[in-house]
Design a protein around this motif. Structure first.
Motif, short mmCIF file in Angstrom:
data_model
loop_
_atom_site.label_atom_id
_atom_site.label_comp_id
_atom_site.label_asym_id
_atom_site.label_seq_id
_atom_site.Cartn_x
_atom_site.Cartn_y
_atom_site.Cartn_z
N GLN A 84 -5.93 -7.22 1.07
CA GLN A 84 -6.70 -6.62 -0.03
C GLN A 84 -6.00 -5.41 -0.59
O GLN A 84 -5.37 -4.68 0.02
N SER B 225 -5.66 -13.10 3.53
CA SER B 225 -5.10 -12.41 2.36
C SER B 225 -5.26 -10.90 2.54
O SER B 225 -6.20 -10.43 3.16
N ARG C 262 -6.84 -19.17 6.59
CA ARG C 262 -6.20 -18.41 5.52
C ARG C 262 -6.42 -16.92 5.76
O ARG C 262 -7.43 -16.52 6.32
N VAL D 69 -7.83 -6.82 5.39
CA VAL D 69 -7.51 -8.23 5.18
C VAL D 69 -8.80 -9.05 5.13
O VAL D 69 -9.82 -8.65 5.69
#
Length: 43
Positions: A43, A41, A39, A19
């Motif tokens: 990968q 995200s 934030r 991440v």
């Protein structure tokens, strides 16, 4: 304080998933660094 819950299994996230986290690093009075995540995200 650190969260007392796990992200494991949340929104399909599994252990050892890579991440990227964006946020602000802050140093407390004891000299410890803490990341205040804004934030994240997968990968």
């Amino acid at each position: 304080m650190p969260a007392d819950w796990s992200l494991d299994g949340q929104k399909g996230l599994e252990r050892l998933t890579e991440v990227v986290v964006a946020g602000t690093l802050r140093r407390d009075e004891a000299g410890n660094l803490r990341l205040e995540a804004e934030r994240m995200s997968v990968q």
